[in-house]
Design a protein around this motif. Structure first.
Motif, PDB file in Angstrom:
ATOM      1  N   PRO A   1      13.160  -1.021 -15.125  1.00 27.25           N
ATOM      2  CA  PRO A   1      14.599  -1.299 -15.270  1.00 27.25           C
ATOM      3  C   PRO A   1      15.304  -1.432 -13.925  1.00 27.25           C
ATOM      4  CG  PRO A   1      13.917   0.449 -16.762  1.00 27.25           C
ATOM      5  CD  PRO A   1      12.764   0.205 -15.843  1.00 27.25           C
ATOM      6  N   VAL A   2      14.870  -0.604 -12.964  1.00 28.56           N
ATOM      7  CA  VAL A   2      15.463  -0.632 -11.627  1.00 28.56           C
ATOM      8  C   VAL A   2      14.331  -0.714 -10.609  1.00 28.56           C
ATOM      9  CG1 VAL A   2      16.908   0.579  -9.955  1.00 28.56           C
ATOM     10  CG2 VAL A   2      17.437   0.724 -12.402  1.00 28.56           C
ATOM     11  N   SER A   3      14.497  -1.539  -9.605  1.00 30.36           N
ATOM     12  CA  SER A   3      13.428  -1.732  -8.626  1.00 30.36           C
ATOM     13  C   SER A   3      13.235  -0.509  -7.738  1.00 30.36           C
ATOM     14  CB  SER A   3      13.739  -2.930  -7.737  1.00 30.36           C
ATOM     15  OG  SER A   3      12.742  -3.073  -6.744  1.00 30.36           O
ATOM     16  N   SER A   4      11.939  -0.168  -7.499  1.00 26.06           N
ATOM     17  CA  SER A   4      11.614   0.855  -6.502  1.00 26.06           C
ATOM     18  C   SER A   4      10.551   0.317  -5.556  1.00 26.06           C
ATOM     19  CB  SER A   4      11.106   2.124  -7.190  1.00 26.06           C
ATOM     20  OG  SER A   4       9.877   1.870  -7.859  1.00 26.06           O
ATOM     21  N   ILE A   5      10.316  -0.987  -5.599  1.00 32.41           N
ATOM     22  CA  ILE A   5       9.226  -1.591  -4.834  1.00 32.41           C
ATOM     23  C   ILE A   5       9.440  -1.441  -3.334  1.00 32.41           C
ATOM     24  CG2 ILE A   5      10.125  -3.953  -4.649  1.00 32.41           C
ATOM     25  CD1 ILE A   5       6.543  -3.156  -5.660  1.00 32.41           C
ATOM     26  N   ASN A   6      10.680  -1.524  -2.889  1.00 29.08           N
ATOM     27  CA  ASN A   6      10.934  -1.451  -1.449  1.00 29.08           C
ATOM     28  C   ASN A   6      10.750  -0.040  -0.902  1.00 29.08           C
ATOM     29  OD1 ASN A   6      11.547  -4.193  -1.202  1.00 29.08           O
ATOM     30  ND2 ASN A   6      13.675  -3.871  -1.852  1.00 29.08           N
ATOM     31  N   THR A   7      11.131   0.971  -1.676  1.00 26.57           N
ATOM     32  CA  THR A   7      11.001   2.342  -1.201  1.00 26.57           C
ATOM     33  C   THR A   7       9.565   2.852  -1.310  1.00 26.57           C
ATOM     34  OG1 THR A   7      11.635   3.153  -3.391  1.00 26.57           O
ATOM     35  CG2 THR A   7      13.394   2.911  -1.765  1.00 26.57           C
ATOM     36  N   ASP A   8       8.792   2.333  -2.279  1.00 23.01           N
ATOM     37  CA  ASP A   8       7.434   2.817  -2.515  1.00 23.01           C
ATOM     38  C   ASP A   8       6.368   2.002  -1.800  1.00 23.01           C
ATOM     39  OD1 ASP A   8       8.544   4.689  -4.145  1.00 23.01           O
ATOM     40  OD2 ASP A   8       8.070   3.661  -6.024  1.00 23.01           O
ATOM     41  N   PHE A   9       6.741   0.879  -1.212  1.00 20.96           N
ATOM     42  CA  PHE A   9       5.749  -0.034  -0.650  1.00 20.96           C
ATOM     43  C   PHE A   9       4.998   0.637   0.501  1.00 20.96           C
ATOM     44  CE2 PHE A   9       4.450  -4.470   0.412  1.00 20.96           C
ATOM     45  CZ  PHE A   9       4.227  -4.895  -0.894  1.00 20.96           C
ATOM     46  N   PRO A  10       3.647   0.622   0.454  1.00 19.77           N
ATOM     47  CA  PRO A  10       2.872   1.312   1.497  1.00 19.77           C
ATOM     48  C   PRO A  10       2.929   0.588   2.833  1.00 19.77           C
ATOM     49  CG  PRO A  10       1.425   0.109   0.020  1.00 19.77           C
ATOM     50  CD  PRO A  10       2.795   0.000  -0.572  1.00 19.77           C
ATOM     51  N   ALA A  11       2.489   1.271   3.881  1.00 22.51           N
ATOM     52  CA  ALA A  11       2.565   0.718   5.237  1.00 22.51           C
ATOM     53  C   ALA A  11       1.567  -0.410   5.461  1.00 22.51           C
ATOM     54  CB  ALA A  11       2.330   1.831   6.254  1.00 22.51           C
ATOM     55  N   LYS A  12       0.378  -0.322   4.856  1.00 19.45           N
ATOM     56  CA  LYS A  12      -0.654  -1.349   5.051  1.00 19.45           C
ATOM     57  C   LYS A  12      -1.125  -1.850   3.686  1.00 19.45           C
ATOM     58  CE  LYS A  12      -3.742  -0.580   8.233  1.00 19.45           C
ATOM     59  NZ  LYS A  12      -4.843   0.088   9.000  1.00 19.45           N
ATOM     60  N   PRO A  13      -0.312  -2.701   3.043  1.00 23.45           N
ATOM     61  CA  PRO A  13      -0.632  -3.135   1.683  1.00 23.45           C
ATOM     62  C   PRO A  13      -1.500  -4.396   1.656  1.00 23.45           C
ATOM     63  CG  PRO A  13       1.507  -3.973   2.291  1.00 23.45           C
ATOM     64  CD  PRO A  13       0.999  -3.194   3.495  1.00 23.45           C
ATOM     65  N   VAL A  14      -2.282  -4.533   0.611  1.00 24.17           N
ATOM     66  CA  VAL A  14      -2.954  -5.785   0.261  1.00 24.17           C
ATOM     67  C   VAL A  14      -2.763  -5.965  -1.239  1.00 24.17           C
ATOM     68  CG1 VAL A  14      -5.138  -7.039   0.073  1.00 24.17           C
ATOM     69  CG2 VAL A  14      -4.695  -5.612   2.077  1.00 24.17           C
ATOM     70  N   ILE A  15      -2.088  -7.033  -1.627  1.00 23.79           N
ATOM     71  CA  ILE A  15      -1.889  -7.302  -3.052  1.00 23.79           C
ATOM     72  C   ILE A  15      -3.116  -8.043  -3.586  1.00 23.79           C
ATOM     73  CG2 ILE A  15      -0.477  -8.472  -4.781  1.00 23.79           C
ATOM     74  CD1 ILE A  15       1.903  -8.179  -2.909  1.00 23.79           C
ATOM     75  N   ILE A  16      -3.618  -7.588  -4.723  1.00 22.25           N
ATOM     76  CA  ILE A  16      -4.757  -8.231  -5.366  1.00 22.25           C
ATOM     77  C   ILE A  16      -4.263  -8.830  -6.678  1.00 22.25           C
ATOM     78  CG2 ILE A  16      -7.067  -7.905  -6.308  1.00 22.25           C
ATOM     79  CD1 ILE A  16      -7.306  -5.504  -4.382  1.00 22.25           C
ATOM     80  N   GLY A  17      -4.124 -10.146  -6.688  1.00 20.45           N
ATOM     81  CA  GLY A  17      -3.610 -10.847  -7.855  1.00 20.45           C
ATOM     82  C   GLY A  17      -4.744 -11.251  -8.781  1.00 20.45           C
TER      83      GLY A  17
END
Length: 487
Positions: free
Chosen positions: A58-74
């Motif tokens: 319902p509310v975004s938390s992606i910016n606060t939770d985003f890790p320092a060294k991310p790799v998105i796996i689609g």
């Protein structure tokens, strides 16, 4: 419209637009909808990989939770293969100090994207099952579609236009995050959404236009696919096409989990010991997500039963998330229920399944290496990943020549589902870590007997796996992560 500087006819492009409109009419248009994202833990993937699942909220938390060294796996769930390759990427990323973020475009039921993918996935699963039950359908429809239909450049044109409808869930993702797609639709969608570091990890060993995602870096597991994609050979019948640029495609080797690669020498040592009489030979049967080949597997299991009763063989059966497959097997094989052979079910209890796999690998529980053990999990992550864990404890993997054809474990290949899979068995047989594809249960049964009676065959595959490890054949997941980071 062009694909790698090859013109697409107006007729093909207009057909793609009509198909896009059909999907919009059927599933709605959410391109102006703002979806909020969050990160969630997963019982199966978070403990070993630190992996987080990207979900809507319902509310975004992606910016606060985003890790320092991310790799998105689609990825998408379409059978088990693309999930399994994603797990290999997550494992490699974790071992290299990155946090994998899991983005399954088929997991957002409120989106047009998921509705389109689910619709097409259901059609593919139905076709897979029919191909195993109706030989004439397989010969006239399924094999030609999988072998030649998906190879056409015109097919890719349609997918590229459809993928424009899959972009809304990308809106809140940082566009410079490394993005590895293990199915072409997430790759195409990521490119359309403006992601800047997209790597399209191509499965299989049969080049098809289906897997093209212009704007992404393409990685391949074999040199056969490298040449096929680089030249776009056969992608438009009778024509020599303009090639892909050298900067658009890279050979990496096989996409394999870090746990399998890093423990390969020890696991092969134990296999060779068992081949020399140190314990029952362990066969791992992995029945795909559609459960399309249960009858084929049943015939092979019947061949193995005398060896199991003599404690010369052990059988692991992963039925995935389809408990009806196990019911079908029990109906076909009375010994699974009449008490003549030790049979244990490991169903819907991930901690117990995980503990069993660990004991079987370590050799600390004698019962884990004897009798028959069946696995089934309603949770898709557990259903897929238990095969990866049991591979380390197994001597022979019995499977169709799909994504598992590339894994560093001795393999017995049963009949393919779709012509493109044939080339996975060919590649493995040429590397020496798997058999040729068995067209019939009788042929597969004969090879089972041969392996049980001639220990040199299992040892030969193990030695070939060790040689391939030395030259980096199984390092594809690590290399793909590196390419995504640098891109």
């Amino acid at each position: 419209m062009q694909i790698f500087n090859n013109p697409i006819s107006n007729a093909t492009y207009n057909k793609a637009l009509r198909n896009q409109k059909k999907f919009l009419h059927k599933f709605g248009d959410d391109r102006n909808t703002q979806y909020h994202l969050t990160l969630q833990d997963n019982d199966v993937l978070t403990p070993p990989f630190g992996c987080k699942i990207i979900k809507t909220a319902p509310v975004s938390s992606i910016n606060t939770d985003f890790p320092a060294k991310p790799v998105i796996i689609g990825n998408i769930r379409m059978g088990f293969g693309h999930y399994r390759i994603s797990m290999a990427m997550a494992s490699a990323a974790r071992s290299m100090g990155y946090t994998p973020l899991w983005l399954d475009l088929n997991s957002f039921p409120e989106t047009t994207c998921t509705k389109i993918i689910s619709y097409q996935n259901n059609l593919y699963s139905k076709g897979s099952r029919l191909s195993q039950k109706i030989p004439i359908f397989n010969k006239l429809v399924w094999e030609p579609l999988n072998y030649e239909g998906f190879k056409k450049l015109s097919y890719n044109a349609g997918d590229q236009v459809t993928a424009q409808l899959m972009t809304p869930v990308f809106n809140e993702l940082p566009k410079d995050t490394p993005f590895i797609a293990t199915h072409v639709w997430p790759s195409q969608a990521a490119v359309h959404a403006g992601m800047k570091k997209v790597v399209n990890a191509i499965p299989d060993n049969w080049p098809m236009a289906l897997h093209l995602s212009e704007g992404a870096l393409h990685t391949v597991q074999t040199y056969n696919t490298y040449w096929g994609y680089r030249t776009l050979n056969g992608f438009e019948a009778g024509k020599i096409l303009n090639p892909m640029n050298r900067d658009d495609i890279v050979f990496t080797g096989h996409y394999i989990d870090h746990e399998l690669v890093s423990n390969l020498e020890e696991d092969c040592r134990k296999r060779i010991e068992r081949a020399n009489g140190a314990g029952p030979i362990r066969f791992l049967f992995t029945i795909g997500g559609a459960g399309a080949q249960a009858e084929f597997f049943a015939q092979i299991i019947k061949t193995l039963l005398p060896y199991v009763k003599q404690n010369k063989a052990c059988i692991y059966i992963n039925c995935g998330d389809y408990q009806n497959v196990w019911t079908t097997l029990k109906q076909s094989i009375p010994d699974l229920e009449n008490g003549s052979v030790s049979t244990k079910e490991h169903f819907n209890n991930w901690p117990e399944e995980l503990e069993f796999a660990q004991k079987a690998t370590a050799g600390t529980d004698e019962t884990a290496g004897s009798g028959i053990h069946a696995f089934c999990n309603k949770d898709i992550f557990g259903a897929v990943y238990i095969t990866n864990l049991l591979m380390r404890a197994s001597d022979i993997l019995v499977t169709k020549p799909s994504e598992l054809a590339f894994y560093p474990v001795p393999k017995l290949f049963i009949k393919r589902i779709g012509g493109h899979e044939m080339w996975g068995a060919i590649h493995s047989a040429e590397l020496g870590d798997g058999t040729q594809e068995c067209e019939t249960p009788q042929q597969a049964g004969a090879i089972v007997k041969l392996i049980m009676e001639d220990s040199s065959l299992l040892q030969m595959m193990c030695y070939n796996i060790l040689e391939q490890k030395k030259i980096g054949t199984y390092d594809g997941a690590y290399k793909t992560i590196e390419l995504a980071i640098k891109r």
